[in-house]
Scaffold this active site. Structure first.
Site: not given
Ligand code: NDP
Length: 450
Positions: A111, A126, A166, A210
């Protein structure tokens, strides 16, 4: 890597034992910094890198709460305030059972560089908890968030530390966290959290930022090879916040997203995903992708436990955008993508590609965008939300989106130009690390040894 940097990295790994994700993030940055340290001896003299690797403050706390059956539950809360040379600590909170101090440190370290790349006045931090919101009632999530904030509030403030969402932390959780902060402090301090609801201090486009930003970055990157999303076939892993809006922006630019995933499986719709249905199931019903596939019928092929990247061997794929979680795309997946003609891999998530995958992709000439550059649109729009809060203003969707697009193009160009300047054209990892590092390092030197 020079001997000095190797010694320094060894020391960082030793001092932070048992934190493999933090090691991975630190190693990637160290791998890039040799040339900039060689050109600027003042960075070594001022021990900038040593200081950067040591968080300014790390907070670990107990989060007790009561579930709906009246049982007491205990989770662990974290906030790592990594670096405030450029502004208040800024970075999301992750609620997921896998969260450890090492996870939070890797995310906080990334970050610092990401926030610096935006050009906005935000430091790096974070936080999160090993709490799993999945399967919990709204009342349980509320009680957890209230307990979490009852401890964390004393470390926050619009000029001190400003968390956001996040994985596992969306609008619902931010609402409960903000409510408790307001209650404890007796202050309506909008700028203390971002990702707020639109009616109470949130910014339009923050939800989309994002995913939208990653695709704007990707589009700019594709244009360097005379390509675009128009007519492109795309894989987007995950189906959460980042994935959903990456899918929307790809569709707006004329591309077709043929698959997405969650931790249980993959849906493959050869003619393209139905985004309205996906949003209804994930955002309104908090459902699973298997529910989406059931509702979609024969248009959708659901593969329980499947590997989304393997689809590149079955159907033409031009761009892959991993938007789920760290280390979700490994060496084998990278080989499948590269050998089947994928033009670009763009990290929507934080560090979703393993070091081996990055090596395979770049060696094969696939364009590769690291998350710290490509997914910076979320935090950038959070900074725009803080700007609106500070001026008691609310911008239109179009204006906020135009600011986001401008910032993403700026980040892309800064990375590309820095890579050129250091004799590594097209190396976005090196460009992002050096451009982000330089901005933070110069501010740290200006402020003395603190
Ligand atoms: P969400 O919780 O909205 O979604 C996460 C998604 O990823 C879900 O579909 C989830 O599936 C899947 N997932 C999570 N963990 C796992 C795993 N161990 N194996 C397989 N699938 C997994 O999170 P975000 O969309 O907000 O975040 C996604 C990524 O983007 C992260 O790395 C986060 O740090 C990064 N990010 C997010 C930002 C934001 O503004 N939200 C900004 C910058 C980066 P399931 O529901 O089955 O767990």
């Amino acid at each position: 890597m020079t001997t000095d940097l190797t010694t320094l990295l060894d020391d960082v790994l030793r001092r932070n034992a048992g934190e493999p994700e933090f090691h991975q993030a630190a190693r990637e940055v160290f791998d890039s910094l040799g040339p900039v340290i060689a050109r600027n001896p003042r960075y070594a003299e001022a021990a900038v890198l040593e200081r950067l690797c040591e968080p300014e403050r790390q907070i670990i706390f107990r989060v007790p709460w009561t579930d709906d059956a009246g049982r007491v539950q205990i989770n662990r809360g974290f906030r790592v305030e990594f670096n405030s040379a450029l502004g208040p600590f800024k970075g999301g909170l992750r609620f997921h059972p896998t969260v450890t101090l090492g996870t939070v440190k890797f995310l906080g370290f990334e970050q610092i560089f990401k926030n610096a790349l935006t050009g906005l006045p935000i430091g790096g931090g974070k936080g999160g908890s090993d709490f799993d919101p999945k399967g919990k009632s709204d009342a349980e999530v509320m009680r957890f968030c209230q307990s979490f904030m009852t401890e964390l509030y004393r470390h926050l403030g619009e000029y001190t530390d400003v968390p956001a969402g996040d994985i596992g932390v969306g609008g619902r959780e931010i609402g409960y966290l903000f409510g408790q902060y307001k209650r404890i402090t007796n202050r309506y301090e909008s700028g203390v959290l971002t990702g707020k609801g639109i009616g109470w201090g949130g910014s339009l486009v923050r939800t989309e930022a994002t995913g939208f930003g990653a695709v704007v970055f990707a589009d700019r990157m594709l244009s360097t090879r005379g390509r675009s999303f128009d007519g492109a076939r795309v894989l987007v892993s995950g189906s959460g916040n980042v994935a959903i809006y990456a899918i929307q922006k790809v569709q707006q630019l004329g591309g077709t997203v043929v698959a997405c995933s969650d931790s249980s499986g993959v849906v493959y719709d050869r003619d393209g995903l139905d985004l309205d249905l996906l949003r209804e199931i994930k955002e309104q019903r908090r459902g699973r992708l298997s529910d989406y596939a059931d509702a979609r019928g024969t248009a959708s092929d659901y593969r329980a436990g499947g590997d989304i990247w393997a689809l590149a061997a079955e159907t033409t794929i031009d761009v892959a955008i991993p938007c789920a979680t760290q280390n979700e795309l490994g060496g084998d997946a990278a080989r499948t993508l590269a050998s089947n003609g994928v033009a670009a891999v763009v990290e929507g998530a934080n560090m979703p590609c393993t070091p081996e995958a990055v090596k395979v992709l770049t060696a094969a000439g696939v364009l590769f965008a690291p998350g710290k550059a490509a997914n910076a649109g979320g935090v950038a729009t959070s900074a725009l939300e803080m700007q609106q809060n500070a001026s008691r203003d609310a911008w239109s969707f179009d204006y906020a989106e135009s600011r986001l697009a401008e910032i993403m193009v700026g980040i892309h160009d800064r990375c590309a130009e820095t890579a050129d300047e250091y004799g590594a054209p097209g190396d976005y990892v090196l460009g992002a690390n050096i451009a982000g590092f330089t901005r933070v390092a110069d501010a740290m030197i200006a402020m003395g040894v603190i």
